[in-house]
Design an enzyme around this catalytic site. Structure first.
Site, PDB file in Angstrom:
ATOM      1  N   ARG A 141       1.045  -1.262  -0.133  1.00 54.67           N
ATOM      2  CA  ARG A 141       0.527   0.166   0.073  1.00 54.67           C
ATOM      3  C   ARG A 141       0.774   0.968  -0.147  1.00 54.67           C
ATOM      4  O   ARG A 141       0.496   2.385   1.148  1.00 54.67           O
ATOM      5  CB  ARG A 141      -1.294  -0.225   1.705  1.00 54.67           C
ATOM      6  CG  ARG A 141      -2.054  -0.874   0.896  1.00 54.67           C
ATOM      7  CD  ARG A 141      -2.933  -0.214   0.161  1.00 54.67           C
ATOM      8  NE  ARG A 141      -4.323  -1.186  -0.379  1.00 54.67           N
ATOM      9  CZ  ARG A 141      -5.459  -1.506   0.579  1.00 54.67           C
ATOM     10  NH1 ARG A 141      -6.016  -0.453   1.722  1.00 54.67           N
ATOM     11  NH2 ARG A 141      -6.050  -2.215   0.745  1.00 54.67           N
ATOM     12  N   ARG A 201      -4.287   6.322  -0.033  1.00 52.78           N
ATOM     13  CA  ARG A 201      -4.849   8.057   0.604  1.00 52.78           C
ATOM     14  C   ARG A 201      -3.415   8.762   1.696  1.00 52.78           C
ATOM     15  O   ARG A 201      -3.391   9.612   1.978  1.00 52.78           O
ATOM     16  CB  ARG A 201      -5.787   7.269   1.498  1.00 52.78           C
ATOM     17  CG  ARG A 201      -7.102   6.719   0.707  1.00 52.78           C
ATOM     18  CD  ARG A 201      -7.931   6.010   1.246  1.00 52.78           C
ATOM     19  NE  ARG A 201      -7.892   5.094   1.587  1.00 52.78           N
ATOM     20  CZ  ARG A 201      -8.318   4.478   2.633  1.00 52.78           C
ATOM     21  NH1 ARG A 201      -9.875   4.772   2.327  1.00 52.78           N
ATOM     22  NH2 ARG A 201      -8.353   3.375   2.409  1.00 52.78           N
ATOM     23  N   ARG A 228      -7.176  10.842  -7.496  1.00 48.40           N
ATOM     24  CA  ARG A 228      -8.099  10.303  -6.533  1.00 48.40           C
ATOM     25  C   ARG A 228      -9.437  11.176  -6.105  1.00 48.40           C
ATOM     26  O   ARG A 228     -10.966  10.118  -7.005  1.00 48.40           O
ATOM     27  CB  ARG A 228      -8.198   9.696  -4.718  1.00 48.40           C
ATOM     28  CG  ARG A 228      -9.234   8.723  -4.269  1.00 48.40           C
ATOM     29  CD  ARG A 228      -9.667   7.461  -4.901  1.00 48.40           C
ATOM     30  NE  ARG A 228     -10.372   6.321  -4.376  1.00 48.40           N
ATOM     31  CZ  ARG A 228     -11.628   6.639  -4.743  1.00 48.40           C
ATOM     32  NH1 ARG A 228     -11.922   7.890  -5.097  1.00 48.40           N
ATOM     33  NH2 ARG A 228     -12.843   6.158  -3.653  1.00 48.40           N
TER      34      ARG A 228
HETATM   35  O1  CP3 Z   1       0.352   0.123  -3.341  1.00 54.05           O
HETATM   36  C1  CP3 Z   1      -0.127  -0.946  -3.887  1.00 54.05           C
HETATM   37  O2  CP3 Z   1       0.039  -1.427  -2.261  1.00 54.05           O
HETATM   38  C2  CP3 Z   1      -0.895  -0.686  -4.628  1.00 54.05           C
HETATM   39  C3  CP3 Z   1      -2.852  -1.377  -4.744  1.00 54.05           C
HETATM   40  C4  CP3 Z   1      -3.650  -1.981  -4.235  1.00 54.05           C
HETATM   41  C5  CP3 Z   1      -4.464  -1.604  -3.721  1.00 54.05           C
HETATM   42  N1  CP3 Z   1      -4.944  -2.640  -2.954  1.00 54.05           N
HETATM   43  C6  CP3 Z   1      -5.145  -0.794  -3.477  1.00 54.05           C
HETATM   44  C7  CP3 Z   1      -5.688   0.009  -2.841  1.00 54.05           C
HETATM   45  C8  CP3 Z   1      -3.079  -3.267  -3.068  1.00 54.05           C
HETATM   46  C9  CP3 Z   1      -1.633  -3.942  -3.788  1.00 54.05           C
HETATM   47  C10 CP3 Z   1      -4.271  -3.821  -2.636  1.00 54.05           C
HETATM   48  C11 CP3 Z   1      -4.160  -5.407  -2.637  1.00 54.05           C
HETATM   49  C12 CP3 Z   1      -5.670  -5.707  -1.784  1.00 54.05           C
HETATM   50  N2  CP3 Z   1      -7.394  -4.783  -1.643  1.00 54.05           N
HETATM   51  C13 CP3 Z   1      -5.900  -6.727  -0.634  1.00 54.05           C
HETATM   52  C14 CP3 Z   1      -4.321  -7.691   0.112  1.00 54.05           C
HETATM   53  C15 CP3 Z   1      -4.124  -6.812   1.378  1.00 54.05           C
HETATM   54  C16 CP3 Z   1      -4.882  -6.230   1.999  1.00 54.05           C
HETATM   55  O3  CP3 Z   1      -5.086  -5.393   2.338  1.00 54.05           O
HETATM   56  O4  CP3 Z   1      -4.697  -6.994   2.683  1.00 54.05           O
HETATM   57  C17 CP3 Z   1      -7.316  -6.373  -0.197  1.00 54.05           C
HETATM   58  C18 CP3 Z   1      -7.560  -7.647   1.222  1.00 54.05           C
HETATM   59  C19 CP3 Z   1      -8.402  -5.786  -1.127  1.00 54.05           C
HETATM   60  C20 CP3 Z   1      -9.445  -5.675  -1.128  1.00 54.05           C
HETATM   61  C21 CP3 Z   1      -9.762  -4.203  -0.322  1.00 54.05           C
HETATM   62  N3  CP3 Z   1      -9.492  -2.596  -1.068  1.00 54.05           N
HETATM   63  C22 CP3 Z   1     -10.646  -3.298   0.518  1.00 54.05           C
HETATM   64  C23 CP3 Z   1     -11.328  -4.302   1.822  1.00 54.05           C
HETATM   65  C24 CP3 Z   1     -10.230  -1.808   0.932  1.00 54.05           C
HETATM   66  C25 CP3 Z   1     -11.444  -1.024   1.770  1.00 54.05           C
HETATM   67  C26 CP3 Z   1     -10.437  -0.957   2.762  1.00 54.05           C
HETATM   68  C27 CP3 Z   1      -9.601   0.383   2.565  1.00 54.05           C
HETATM   69  O5  CP3 Z   1      -7.831  -0.014   2.369  1.00 54.05           O
HETATM   70  O6  CP3 Z   1     -10.608   1.150   1.956  1.00 54.05           O
HETATM   71  C28 CP3 Z   1     -10.068  -1.315  -1.072  1.00 54.05           C
HETATM   72  C29 CP3 Z   1      -9.546  -0.187  -0.933  1.00 54.05           C
HETATM   73  C30 CP3 Z   1      -8.223   0.391  -1.824  1.00 54.05           C
HETATM   74  N4  CP3 Z   1      -7.287  -0.946  -2.417  1.00 54.05           N
HETATM   75  C31 CP3 Z   1      -7.723   1.451  -1.997  1.00 54.05           C
HETATM   76  C32 CP3 Z   1      -6.378   1.173  -1.599  1.00 54.05           C
HETATM   77  C33 CP3 Z   1      -5.817   1.980  -2.173  1.00 54.05           C
HETATM   78  C34 CP3 Z   1      -8.709   2.488  -0.762  1.00 54.05           C
HETATM   79  C35 CP3 Z   1      -9.799   3.275  -1.785  1.00 54.05           C
HETATM   80  C36 CP3 Z   1      -9.875   4.050  -1.762  1.00 54.05           C
HETATM   81  O7  CP3 Z   1      -9.231   5.305  -2.329  1.00 54.05           O
HETATM   82  O8  CP3 Z   1     -10.355   4.592  -1.890  1.00 54.05           O
END
Ligand code: CP3
Length: 368
Positions: free
Chosen positions: A44, A48, A57
């Site tokens: 990540r 944000r 975003r």
């Molecule tokens: O920089 C990076 O790591 C690359 C991008 C990336 C994202 N999600 C962007 C993201 C990666 C590798 C993921 C993987 C991901 N997504 C996982 C596995 C890793 C972990 O965190 O356990 C999981 C379980 C998800 C599913 C997911 N995506 C959830 C549960 C959520 C909502 C929770 C949250 O943090 O907001 C997301 C959204 C998400 N994926 C965001 C980002 C930057 C935030 C969304 C936004 O900008 O509004």
């Protein structure tokens, strides 16, 4: 300091045949070299906590639109590379693009997270299909375009990581319909009707193999598999729903692309990290912060490269506490092949200055 301590010779030779010497520290370590200071990137790292991410975003309708617009996905992938010069960029996308591509209705709700139309029986499962994934009309085509654009924009020393969720973790969201405290709905299905549940896992395995192969063809140099909810399964179920599907994906992707290293992240696996590391044949294992780094050095590093595992809250806290904790990890794992990372993703309240501080602390630890 450069060496190949840590990996057993069979694994080292197998890797050495496929990977020629590279300018990229991440690829050298994944080929079995111990480098000091180790390469560093953060799960990540795009997101944000960065003001420039929030600015991009704010201009998009929703999160999925950001993932599926190649120019924007490229831009946010590169943001943390420009700021911190990490050793790797990770494609900006999400593990939930797979259920989307399989035809499951889903959206990301602002401030809450993903909402999916739950798949809880054979009828709902029957409506999903991986048919379009293999074609040039794949709904994920925009993702592969982003991979190609990122690869050509990266500095020559920076490796590009593609990724997917592992089938168990993706199934958790598909069945629960979102995030969950204990994932008991998906666990109950897996436990009470494993044959039917295997149909869902198999569908995700096939889609994931295709998705990862396409990322490699487009330019991804390393793959990471995120099994974020591996830790909720008891023994027995863990072998069937975590080890077996990850092993099948590793085998199939490696058969097509033998030179591409694969990092597994079965978060929360505890003592089972050892079985995961050997049985799946991953090139590296990413460990969460509950795993003692010295245990990982003794039990995992002889078999695989170890990535990890600073608690993301140390990064949030910053200062001396963070630097000391990072130093302890380097001391425990630095003698063998290791990649510095967090035990989970960057928390969105993290001050960007703390990240800069962490990177200089790691890089200051020795001469490359
Ligand atoms: O920089 C990076 O790591 C690359 C991008 C990336 C994202 N999600 C962007 C993201 C990666 C590798 C993921 C993987 C991901 N997504 C996982 C596995 C890793 C972990 O965190 O356990 C999981 C379980 C998800 C599913 C997911 N995506 C959830 C549960 C959520 C909502 C929770 C949250 O943090 O907001 C997301 C959204 C998400 N994926 C965001 C980002 C930057 C935030 C969304 C936004 O900008 O509004």
């Amino acid at each position: 300091m450069v060496g190949t301590v840590g990996l057993n010779s069979a694994r080292r030779n197998a890797i050495a045949q496929d990977v020629t010497t590279s300018d990229k520290p991440l690829l050298r370590v994944l080929a079995g070299e111990a480098i000091s200071p180790p390469p560093v990137w953060l799960m990540r790292q795009a997101g944000r906590y960065l003001p420039e991410y929030r600015a991009v975003r704010a201009k998009t309708r929703d999160f999925l639109q950001l993932c599926f617009t190649p120019d924007l996905a490229t831009e946010v992938t590169l943001q943390p590379i420009r700021r911190y010069g990490f050793d790797a960029a990770i494609l900006f996308s999400d593990i939930l693009v797979i259920p989307h591509a399989l035809g499951q209705a889903m959206r990301f709700v602002e401030g809450e997270g993903p909402r999916l139309e739950p798949v809880r029986d054979a009828r709902a499962l029957g409506k999903l299909s991986a048919a379009r994934l293999g074609s040039r009309q794949s709904p994920l085509e925009a993702v592969y375009q982003a991979v190609a654009a990122i690869r050509s924009a990266l500095p020559r020393e920076t490796a590009l990581i593609g990724f997917a969720g592992s089938p168990w973790t993706v199934a958790c969201y598909m069945v629960e319909g979102g995030t969950s405290r204990d994932f008991h709905v998906v666990k109950q299905w897996a436990m009470s009707d494993p044959e039917e549940f295997a149909g869902l896992i198999d569908l995700v395995v096939d889609a994931t193999i295709e998705h990862l192969s396409r990322q490699v063809v487009a330019g991804a140099e390393v793959i990471q598999l995120f099994d974020s909810h591996a830790g909720v399964l008891p023994d027995g179920a863990y072998e069937r729903w975590v080890i077996d599907p990850n092993a099948r994906i590793v085998e199939a992707v490696r058969a097509k692309h033998p030179a591409v290293p694969i990092i597994g992240f079965p978060r929360g696996s505890g003592l089972r990290y050892e079985a995961f590391a050997t049985a799946t044949r991953v090139s590296a294992v990413s460990v969460d912060s509950a795993v003692p780094a010295r245990w990982a050095a003794a039990k995992l590093q002889p078999h695989v490269v170890v990535q990890g595992n600073l608690d993301p809250v140390y990064l949030l806290a910053g200062g001396t506490a963070m630097r000391r904790a990072a130093g302890d990890i380097l001391e425990a794992l630095g003698q063998g092949p290791t990649i510095f990372n967090l035990g989970h993703g960057v928390i969105k309240e993290t001050p960007p200055d703390h990240v800069a501080d962490l990177v200089s602390c790691i890089r200051g630890s020795g001469a490359r």
